[in-house]
Design a protein around this motif. Structure first.
Motif, short mmCIF file in Angstrom:
data_model
loop_
_atom_site.label_atom_id
_atom_site.label_comp_id
_atom_site.label_asym_id
_atom_site.label_seq_id
_atom_site.Cartn_x
_atom_site.Cartn_y
_atom_site.Cartn_z
N GLU A 7 0.82 -1.21 0.00
CA GLU A 7 0.00 0.00 0.00
C GLU A 7 0.86 1.27 0.00
O GLU A 7 1.77 1.40 0.82
CB GLU A 7 -0.90 0.04 1.25
N THR A 9 1.54 4.61 1.19
CA THR A 9 1.13 5.13 2.49
C THR A 9 1.81 6.46 2.80
O THR A 9 2.97 6.66 2.47
CB THR A 9 1.50 4.11 3.60
N THR A 42 5.32 -0.50 5.57
CA THR A 42 4.48 0.01 4.49
C THR A 42 5.35 0.48 3.33
O THR A 42 6.57 0.56 3.46
CB THR A 42 3.63 1.21 4.96
N HIS A 114 -3.32 4.18 1.59
CA HIS A 114 -3.46 4.15 3.04
C HIS A 114 -2.92 5.45 3.62
O HIS A 114 -1.78 5.84 3.35
CB HIS A 114 -2.68 2.95 3.58
N ARG A 137 -7.79 3.83 2.51
CA ARG A 137 -7.93 3.25 3.84
C ARG A 137 -7.26 4.19 4.83
O ARG A 137 -6.17 4.72 4.58
CB ARG A 137 -7.26 1.88 3.87
#
Length: 189
Positions: A7, A9, A42, A114, A137
């Motif tokens: 993801e 992030t 991440t 994210h 998210r």
């Protein structure tokens, strides 16, 4: 805690809110370790740190921290804090960074999977909801182990994932102290 290296992030750190939470939990943050921790967990694109600075003082205790952050991988977002005298004649400082944080997060939404918000401020509930509508998210890092809890209930309910700060503190605290709240420790004595 659900984090993924797949993801894209970004971290969004409400400096004043995180400082209050860590003080209440009894530890200091090693910001290099914080960046390292989330970089390994991440696909970290950027870490933003938001802080209002009082410019009227010759020396601000925040200056060494903000200088260090700016030179060590953080995108520092600051603005001058406003100083005023309240109705009782007390000196007060006001420096809210919520709008700056919200605008940055919304602008970055198309490039993120994210967003990790370090704050417990209820004002961010609508921001979290807006990010979720954009398919991002959102995790919120704060604490319910403090007295009172540092995270607003409505923000905690809105987020995709609540991360208890005390549970991950061992990865980036400067002193590995007892991370229970001061009240919890006093209750045991």
């Amino acid at each position: 805690m659900r984090l993924s290296t797949q993801e894209r992030t970004c971290l969004f750190i409400d400096g004043a809110n995180l400082y209050a939470a860590t003080r209440s939990l009894g530890f200091d943050i090693d910001y290099r370790k914080l960046l390292d921790f989330f970089s390994t967990q991440t696909n970290l694109l950027r870490a933003y740190y938001y802080s209002a600075l009082l410019e009227t003082e010759e020396y601000s205790p925040l200056k060494p921290l903000t200088d260090w952050l700016a030179y060590n991988g953080y995108s520092l977002v600051t603005k001058p804090a406003k100083e005023f005298t309240d109705a009782l004649g007390r000196r007060r400082v006001k420096g809210n960074m919520d709008i700056e944080l919200a605008i940055d997060m919304l602008e970055l939404a198309p490039n993120l999977d994210h967003a990790i918000l370090f704050s417990g401020d209820s004002d961010f509930r609508r921001l979290v909801e807006a990010m979720q509508r954009k398919g991002v998210r959102v995790s919120v890092v704060s604490s319910i182990r403090t007295s009172p809890p540092m995270i607003a209930d409505e923000l905690r309910r809105q987020t995709d994932q609540f991360i208890e700060l005390a549970d991950i503190a061992e990865h980036f605290s400067r002193r590995h102290q007892d991370t229970r709240s001061r009240v919890e420790r006093e209750d045991e004595e």
